[in-house]
Design an enzyme around this catalytic site. Structure first.
Site, PDB file in Angstrom:
ATOM      1  N   HIS A  82     -26.045  12.045 -35.649  1.00 14.14           N
ATOM      2  CA  HIS A  82     -25.201  11.604 -36.974  1.00 14.14           C
ATOM      3  C   HIS A  82     -26.171  11.241 -38.141  1.00 14.14           C
ATOM      4  O   HIS A  82     -26.969  10.392 -37.790  1.00 14.14           O
ATOM      5  CB  HIS A  82     -24.084  10.483 -36.490  1.00 14.14           C
ATOM      6  N   ASP A 161      -9.400   4.838 -36.762  1.00 14.36           N
ATOM      7  CA  ASP A 161     -10.522   4.795 -37.840  1.00 14.36           C
ATOM      8  C   ASP A 161     -10.146   5.844 -39.008  1.00 14.36           C
ATOM      9  O   ASP A 161     -10.507   5.409 -40.242  1.00 14.36           O
ATOM     10  CB  ASP A 161     -11.903   5.555 -37.232  1.00 14.36           C
ATOM     11  N   ARG A 168      -9.662   1.673 -46.524  1.00  7.71           N
ATOM     12  CA  ARG A 168     -10.991   1.015 -46.938  1.00  7.71           C
ATOM     13  C   ARG A 168     -11.393   1.726 -48.269  1.00  7.71           C
ATOM     14  O   ARG A 168     -11.615   1.071 -49.414  1.00  7.71           O
ATOM     15  CB  ARG A 168     -11.826   1.199 -45.980  1.00  7.71           C
ATOM     16  N   SER A 183     -16.704   2.267 -37.536  1.00  8.65           N
ATOM     17  CA  SER A 183     -16.020   3.457 -37.717  1.00  8.65           C
ATOM     18  C   SER A 183     -16.971   4.660 -37.344  1.00  8.65           C
ATOM     19  O   SER A 183     -16.489   5.822 -36.656  1.00  8.65           O
ATOM     20  CB  SER A 183     -16.096   3.497 -39.443  1.00  8.65           C
ATOM     21  N   LYS A 187     -16.174   7.172 -33.596  1.00  8.79           N
ATOM     22  CA  LYS A 187     -15.828   8.687 -33.567  1.00  8.79           C
ATOM     23  C   LYS A 187     -17.022   9.286 -32.401  1.00  8.79           C
ATOM     24  O   LYS A 187     -16.729  10.214 -31.840  1.00  8.79           O
ATOM     25  CB  LYS A 187     -15.960   9.245 -34.877  1.00  8.79           C
TER      26      LYS A 187
HETATM   27  N1  URA Z   1     -19.031   7.261 -42.544  1.00 12.14           N
HETATM   28  C1  URA Z   1     -17.814   6.839 -41.626  1.00 12.14           C
HETATM   29  O1  URA Z   1     -17.732   7.495 -40.817  1.00 12.14           O
HETATM   30  N2  URA Z   1     -17.282   5.753 -41.765  1.00 12.14           N
HETATM   31  C2  URA Z   1     -17.772   4.578 -42.647  1.00 12.14           C
HETATM   32  O2  URA Z   1     -17.211   3.630 -42.773  1.00 12.14           O
HETATM   33  C3  URA Z   1     -18.716   5.055 -43.699  1.00 12.14           C
HETATM   34  C4  URA Z   1     -19.737   6.334 -43.634  1.00 12.14           C
END
Ligand code: URA
Length: 435
Positions: A82, A161, A168, A183, A187
């Protein structure tokens, strides 16, 4: 339990229990807890923070709000990577086939670009026909049979999320380390990852502008992984200047192809090889990062990684001719190179300004769902520390509208700053964080 009591408790700086966090996330995901209460709660978290136990409980509660993929029977180890996002970050396009070519299956669900930062899906979709909408069943089948998948994030994964992130985004509660870390990790965990390499970008073109913040985010995510029974390693990497040279979807696909074919900018190639080396070590294919690096170099130089990229494109219905002959990919109508205004050392190539210029040209979106133009973008020709002779090509703008040229040129000239004294090149990586 009542949502308002949980909000008050966090507002007053107290620690929430696992049960309270689960109650809140479940209630929000089901719609019983309204957006205004979730917004107030997110703001309380932003101001009062959370400890690692709370962040891990939040991560797991969001992961459990939708489908949880179990890959334990599909591959020996479910490996993922990621990036927190940046400008010119086309790393996945090279690293995924590179790692798969070394014999380690990789399945990745990626996102779209938002704001100045690009997204892997947008890049891959500039290859005509390439599917990024695989079902979870297709994802699992392809991972099992091909060992390489790159698709969009399923809406069934961590839906709490998705809902919270949208809130957000419009309530000023994105820049909170507990909320960002949970967050991202929710995932990854819902997608079945057992080993995760996190590329945390630091600098002018990243979410995290300073090293301390980036380190805290990286340490938080690595600790969540460990508390959730996953392996993770985080690399803090530079994002003050664009990664590689190309910024914009087709331009980045071409640069990734160049790199997979043994050309490509030196910084981008080294970045990819390093990330791949860590993935190979974390996934158990290599005994150390040095070992992983040797494997990755071999896979790149032998052309095996390029073969795997072709397999990925082919199996996901992309047009092979378009990558074998990248000149067939969409091309911008107006292409203009600007020369360096003076002879000097390059002191800065402001990544955010370059990213914003690419967005202004149509390469990215300012809000979710905006259309993008795959052909447009920017190519920068030099890196911080380079000596540049006045009149040498400095950057090339690819635009579909000639009227945008002036503004793009002005911003990009402003993005480059100069020094008469030698300037140290920027490092590619700052630190590695392990559990
Ligand atoms: N990327 C994400 O998946 N979530 C966040 O809160 C910020 C960046």
């Amino acid at each position: 339990m009542r949502a308002v009591d949980i909000i008050i408790k966090k507002r007053d700086g107290q620690e929430l229990t696992k049960a309270e966090i689960e109650y809140f996330i479940k209630g929000f995901a089901s719609g019983e807890i309204p957006d205004y209460q979730a917004s107030a709660w997110a703001m309380a978290v932003l101001f009062k923070g959370m400890n690692l136990r709370e962040i891990t409980d939040l991560t797991l509660a969001m992961a459990a709000s939708g489908q949880m993929i179990d890959l334990s029977e599909v591959v020996p180890i479910a490996l993922d990577k990621h990036s927190t996002g940046g400008v010119g970050d086309k790393t996945t396009l090279v690293v995924e086939p590179l790692v798969a070519a070394c014999g380690l299956p990789v399945g990745k669900m990626s996102g779209r670009g938002l704001g100045f930062s690009g997204g892997t899906l947008d890049k891959m979709e500039s290859i005509p026909g390439f599917r990024t909408d695989l079902t979870i069943e297709e994802f699992i089948y392809q991972l099992r049979t091909v060992g390489l998948v790159l698709t969009g994030q399923s809406v069934d994964l961590a839906p709490a999320d998705g809902k919270l992130y949208a809130l957000r985004d419009v309530t000023g509660t994105v820049p909170s380390i507990p909320l960002i870390a949970s967050s991202i990790m929710s995932k990854k965990i819902a997608a079945g990852a057992q080993a995760i390499v996190l590329d945390v970008k630091i600098g002018l073109g990243a979410f995290m502008e300073n090293l301390d913040e980036g380190r805290t985010l990286a340490e938080t995510m690595v600790s969540i992984a460990s508390l959730a029974g996953r392996k993770a390693v985080a690399l803090l990497s530079d994002m003050n200047q664009p990664l590689g040279c190309a910024v914009g979807n087709v331009l980045e696909v071409k640069e990734a192809i160049d790199t997979l074919q043994g050309r490509g900018p030196a910084d981008f190639k080294e970045h990819c090889l390093t990330i791949a080396a860590h993935m190979l070590a974390l996934g158990g294919r290599a005994s150390s990062e040095e070992d992983g690096l040797a494997l990755a170099v071999e896979a790149l130089e032998s052309g095996k990684a390029w073969d795997y990229f072709r397999i990925l494109v082919d199996v996901q219905e992309g047009d092979l001719d378009a990558i074998d002959y990248p000149e067939q990919l969409p091309k911008a109508r107006w292409i203009e190179t600007t020369p360096a205004p003076r002879s000097a050392y390059l002191a800065k190539v402001h990544a955010r300004l370059v990213g914003e210029t690419a967005v202004m040209l149509g390469a990215g979106r300012t809000k979710k769902g905006d259309p993008i133009d795959p052909a447009v973008g920017v190519v920068v020709h030099h890196k911080v520390g380079d000596w540049v002779q006045g009149g040498q090509p400095l950057f090339t703008i690819h635009a579909s509208d000639a009227l945008q040229m002036g503004e793009a040129r002005r911003t990009l000239l402003e993005a480059h700053s100069w020094s008469d004294k030698p300037v140290q090149p920027l490092p590619l990586f700052y630190e590695v964080i392990r559990s």
